[in-house]
Design an enzyme around this catalytic site. Structure first.
Site, PDB file in Angstrom:
ATOM      1  N   ASP A  47      73.142  59.822   7.252  1.00  0.00           N
ATOM      2  CA  ASP A  47      73.538  59.335   6.013  1.00  0.00           C
ATOM      3  C   ASP A  47      75.017  59.387   6.037  1.00  0.00           C
ATOM      4  O   ASP A  47      75.421  60.635   5.949  1.00  0.00           O
ATOM      5  CB  ASP A  47      72.904  59.854   4.741  1.00  0.00           C
ATOM      6  CG  ASP A  47      73.283  59.002   3.518  1.00  0.00           C
ATOM      7  OD1 ASP A  47      72.664  58.490   3.261  1.00  0.00           O
ATOM      8  OD2 ASP A  47      74.343  59.684   3.192  1.00  0.00           O
ATOM      9  N   TYR A  52      83.575  59.183   2.826  1.00  0.00           N
ATOM     10  CA  TYR A  52      83.485  60.299   3.375  1.00  0.00           C
ATOM     11  C   TYR A  52      84.597  60.681   4.594  1.00  0.00           C
ATOM     12  O   TYR A  52      84.814  61.845   4.776  1.00  0.00           O
ATOM     13  CB  TYR A  52      82.342  60.780   4.273  1.00  0.00           C
ATOM     14  CG  TYR A  52      80.921  60.820   3.356  1.00  0.00           C
ATOM     15  CD1 TYR A  52      81.150  60.741   1.846  1.00  0.00           C
ATOM     16  CD2 TYR A  52      79.669  60.638   3.606  1.00  0.00           C
ATOM     17  CE1 TYR A  52      79.932  60.759   1.084  1.00  0.00           C
ATOM     18  CE2 TYR A  52      78.584  60.736   2.868  1.00  0.00           C
ATOM     19  CZ  TYR A  52      78.784  60.756   1.442  1.00  0.00           C
ATOM     20  OH  TYR A  52      77.600  60.557   0.761  1.00  0.00           O
ATOM     21  N   LYS A  81      77.814  53.642   3.460  1.00  0.00           N
ATOM     22  CA  LYS A  81      77.876  53.012   1.924  1.00  0.00           C
ATOM     23  C   LYS A  81      79.123  52.545   1.760  1.00  0.00           C
ATOM     24  O   LYS A  81      80.282  52.978   2.193  1.00  0.00           O
ATOM     25  CB  LYS A  81      77.800  53.997   1.092  1.00  0.00           C
ATOM     26  CG  LYS A  81      76.544  55.223   1.362  1.00  0.00           C
ATOM     27  CD  LYS A  81      76.205  56.172   0.461  1.00  0.00           C
ATOM     28  CE  LYS A  81      75.408  57.154   0.806  1.00  0.00           C
ATOM     29  NZ  LYS A  81      75.776  58.331   1.536  1.00  0.00           N
ATOM     30  N   HIS A 114      77.625  52.202  -3.018  1.00  0.00           N
ATOM     31  CA  HIS A 114      77.576  53.778  -3.332  1.00  0.00           C
ATOM     32  C   HIS A 114      77.564  54.118  -4.727  1.00  0.00           C
ATOM     33  O   HIS A 114      76.814  55.058  -4.908  1.00  0.00           O
ATOM     34  CB  HIS A 114      79.096  54.265  -2.746  1.00  0.00           C
ATOM     35  CG  HIS A 114      79.009  55.709  -2.307  1.00  0.00           C
ATOM     36  ND1 HIS A 114      79.725  56.203  -1.238  1.00  0.00           N
ATOM     37  CD2 HIS A 114      78.267  56.650  -2.858  1.00  0.00           C
ATOM     38  CE1 HIS A 114      79.414  57.370  -1.187  1.00  0.00           C
ATOM     39  NE2 HIS A 114      78.726  57.783  -2.191  1.00  0.00           N
TER      40      HIS A 114
HETATM   41  N1  LIG Z   1      75.023  58.743  -2.706  1.00  0.00           N
HETATM   42  C1  LIG Z   1      75.851  59.668  -3.264  1.00  0.00           C
HETATM   43  O1  LIG Z   1      76.598  59.465  -4.127  1.00  0.00           O
HETATM   44  C2  LIG Z   1      75.845  60.951  -2.592  1.00  0.00           C
HETATM   45  C3  LIG Z   1      76.562  61.978  -3.346  1.00  0.00           C
HETATM   46  C4  LIG Z   1      76.357  63.432  -2.467  1.00  0.00           C
HETATM   47  C5  LIG Z   1      75.752  63.409  -1.313  1.00  0.00           C
HETATM   48  N2  LIG Z   1      74.932  62.297  -0.774  1.00  0.00           N
HETATM   49  C6  LIG Z   1      74.480  62.424   0.513  1.00  0.00           C
HETATM   50  O2  LIG Z   1      73.401  63.658   0.398  1.00  0.00           O
HETATM   51  C7  LIG Z   1      73.767  64.700   1.420  1.00  0.00           C
HETATM   52  C8  LIG Z   1      73.173  66.002   1.023  1.00  0.00           C
HETATM   53  O3  LIG Z   1      73.842  66.283  -0.094  1.00  0.00           O
HETATM   54  P1  LIG Z   1      75.041  67.486  -0.239  1.00  0.00           P
HETATM   55  O4  LIG Z   1      75.703  67.369   1.227  1.00  0.00           O
HETATM   56  O5  LIG Z   1      75.976  67.220  -1.424  1.00  0.00           O
HETATM   57  O6  LIG Z   1      74.411  68.667  -0.443  1.00  0.00           O
HETATM   58  P2  LIG Z   1      72.866  69.631   0.072  1.00  0.00           P
HETATM   59  O7  LIG Z   1      72.293  68.953   1.232  1.00  0.00           O
HETATM   60  O8  LIG Z   1      72.075  69.609  -1.419  1.00  0.00           O
HETATM   61  O9  LIG Z   1      73.485  71.043   0.184  1.00  0.00           O
HETATM   62  C9  LIG Z   1      74.292  71.134   1.433  1.00  0.00           C
HETATM   63  C10 LIG Z   1      74.853  72.603   1.178  1.00  0.00           C
HETATM   64  O10 LIG Z   1      73.674  73.472   1.524  1.00  0.00           O
HETATM   65  C11 LIG Z   1      73.616  74.259   2.722  1.00  0.00           C
HETATM   66  N3  LIG Z   1      72.554  74.330   3.322  1.00  0.00           N
HETATM   67  C12 LIG Z   1      71.724  73.216   4.046  1.00  0.00           C
HETATM   68  N4  LIG Z   1      70.498  73.773   4.673  1.00  0.00           N
HETATM   69  C13 LIG Z   1      70.471  74.944   4.325  1.00  0.00           C
HETATM   70  C14 LIG Z   1      69.612  75.929   4.512  1.00  0.00           C
HETATM   71  N5  LIG Z   1      68.428  75.729   5.082  1.00  0.00           N
HETATM   72  N6  LIG Z   1      69.792  77.243   4.206  1.00  0.00           N
HETATM   73  C15 LIG Z   1      70.765  77.565   3.380  1.00  0.00           C
HETATM   74  N7  LIG Z   1      71.749  76.794   3.144  1.00  0.00           N
HETATM   75  C16 LIG Z   1      71.598  75.441   3.430  1.00  0.00           C
HETATM   76  C17 LIG Z   1      75.036  73.821   3.571  1.00  0.00           C
HETATM   77  O11 LIG Z   1      75.400  74.667   4.172  1.00  0.00           O
HETATM   78  P3  LIG Z   1      76.045  74.630   5.628  1.00  0.00           P
HETATM   79  O12 LIG Z   1      76.524  73.086   5.945  1.00  0.00           O
HETATM   80  O13 LIG Z   1      77.295  75.548   5.871  1.00  0.00           O
HETATM   81  O14 LIG Z   1      74.757  75.064   6.566  1.00  0.00           O
HETATM   82  C18 LIG Z   1      75.530  72.997   2.474  1.00  0.00           C
HETATM   83  O15 LIG Z   1      76.652  74.198   1.975  1.00  0.00           O
HETATM   84  C19 LIG Z   1      75.133  64.295   1.714  1.00  0.00           C
HETATM   85  O16 LIG Z   1      75.640  65.061   2.918  1.00  0.00           O
HETATM   86  C20 LIG Z   1      75.303  62.885   1.722  1.00  0.00           C
HETATM   87  O17 LIG Z   1      74.922  62.343   2.784  1.00  0.00           O
HETATM   88  C21 LIG Z   1      75.278  61.086  -1.443  1.00  0.00           C
END
Ligand SMILES: NC(=O)c1ccc[n+]([C@@H]2O[C@H](COP(=O)([O-])OP(=O)(O)OC[C@H]3O[C@@H](n4cnc5c(N)ncnc54)[C@H](OP(=O)(O)O)[C@@H]3O)[C@@H](O)[C@H]2O)c1
Length: 278
Positions: A47, A52, A81, A114
């Site tokens: 994704d 980004y 997106k 998005h």
């Molecule tokens: N549609 C939208 O508006 C929107 C908005 C936000 C996000 N998104 C999508 O959703 C995805 C995920 O959301 P996000 O990136 O905001 O946050 P997330 O997946 O909730 O959290 C990511 C964070 O958690 C850490 N992490 C991941 N797995 C872990 C584990 N097993 N143990 C400990 N820490 C862990 C990562 O660290 P490290 O990387 O340092 O390992 C990073 O700091 C995004 O990448 C994007 O593709 C979409």
């Protein structure tokens, strides 16, 4: 390793229930390698988004994984997106073409609007419908749509989105949006499932994790799956990339699911879709 289960979308396409997110990661070798690591580890869904600024590296990683013979393009489910900044029909088509060009791909499996913005989505959605009808994209969906945005879209356009990707985690359980999506056969997908790591020290999550000898992240991601919600955790750490898809050798009890549900406090880590003008 057991493969990641797939969920059938309302157009018949099948989408892996766990995917790899890449928000807040810059272009470059590290991202290219992380994408290959994710695919080698078993992820089949990735994704990204135009905003980004990393579609090029994500695409390069995907093409490396294909060249290395780990997967074929057809094995993968690639999402990007549209950054919906007052775009016309024609501009929307151009944005899609630019995304494909940056990624070096012939098609996306899923293209999302998005953010709804303030009434900015009807014309772009009609352009997405054309791309879909012409077979240039395999499926189309939305992100950050509230019930009223979905109602407006369904009342004024032809194709029902396959997905609504929303912020979803135990602090923000989005009952109304999920109920509406269930009624209209729109699959819910969770962004920031770990609340960008903020939920990993939560006492309830840690207690349940200790009982299952699993990590806090695995408990939350398993909670997503048991709610029927597709999840896309982001990690740049190879051990966590692997950990986050290792969710099939345990399950949460109804009582544990209820304890996690009870953490809801309608707390957002990102903007509110009605207040964010994109
Ligand atoms: N549609 C939208 O508006 C929107 C908005 C936000 C996000 N998104 C999508 O959703 C995805 C995920 O959301 P996000 O990136 O905001 O946050 P997330 O997946 O909730 O959290 C990511 C964070 O958690 C850490 N992490 C991941 N797995 C872990 C584990 N097993 N143990 C400990 N820490 C862990 C990562 O660290 P490290 O990387 O340092 O390992 C990073 O700091 C995004 O990448 C994007 O593709 C979409």
């Amino acid at each position: 390793m057991m493969g990641i289960k797939k969920i059938q979308l309302n157009n018949g396409m099948k989408m892996p229930e766990i995917g790899y997110g890449v928000f807040r990661v810059e272009e470059g070798n590290a991202l290219e390698e992380a994408v290959v690591t994710a695919i080698r580890s078993g992820y089949r869904s990735i994704d990204t988004a135009a905003i980004y600024g990393n579609e090029k590296s994500v695409g390069t990683g995907i093409r490396h994984a294909i060249e290395e013979g780990i997967v074929t393009r057809e094995d993968l489910f690639v999402t990007s997106k549209l950054w919906n900044d007052n775009l016309s029909y024609e501009e929307t088509i151009k944005e899609y073409e630019q995304t494909l060009e940056k990624m070096g791909l012939d098609y996306l499996d899923l293209y999302l609007i998005h953010w709804p913005g303030k009434n900015k989505y009807l014309e772009p959605w009609k352009a997405l419908e054309l791309l879909y009808k012409e077979g240039r994209v395999k499926s189309i969906g939305v992100s950050n749509f509230q019930v009223h945005h979905l109602e407006d879209l369904l009342n004024n356009t032809e194709i029902t989105p396959v997905i609504n990707q929303i912020e979803f985690h135990p602090k923000l359980t989005q009952e109304q949006v999920r109920d509406f999506c269930r009624e209209h056969n729109i699959q819910v997908e969770a962004w920031s499932p770990l609340m960008n790591a903020e939920l990993l020290n939560n006492v309830t999550v840690l207690e349940i994790a200790a009982d299952h000898r699993k990590s806090a992240a695995q408990i939350i991601l398993r909670w997503d799956l048991q709610h029927g919600v597709i999840t896309i955790p982001k990690s740049m750490t190879p051990s966590r990339i692997k950990e986050n898809i290792n969710l099939y050798d345990f399950s949460l009890t109804d009582e544990e699911m209820a304890r996690l549900d009870a953490l809801n406090s309608n707390l957002r880590s990102g903007p509110h879709p009605d207040e964010f003008d994109f």
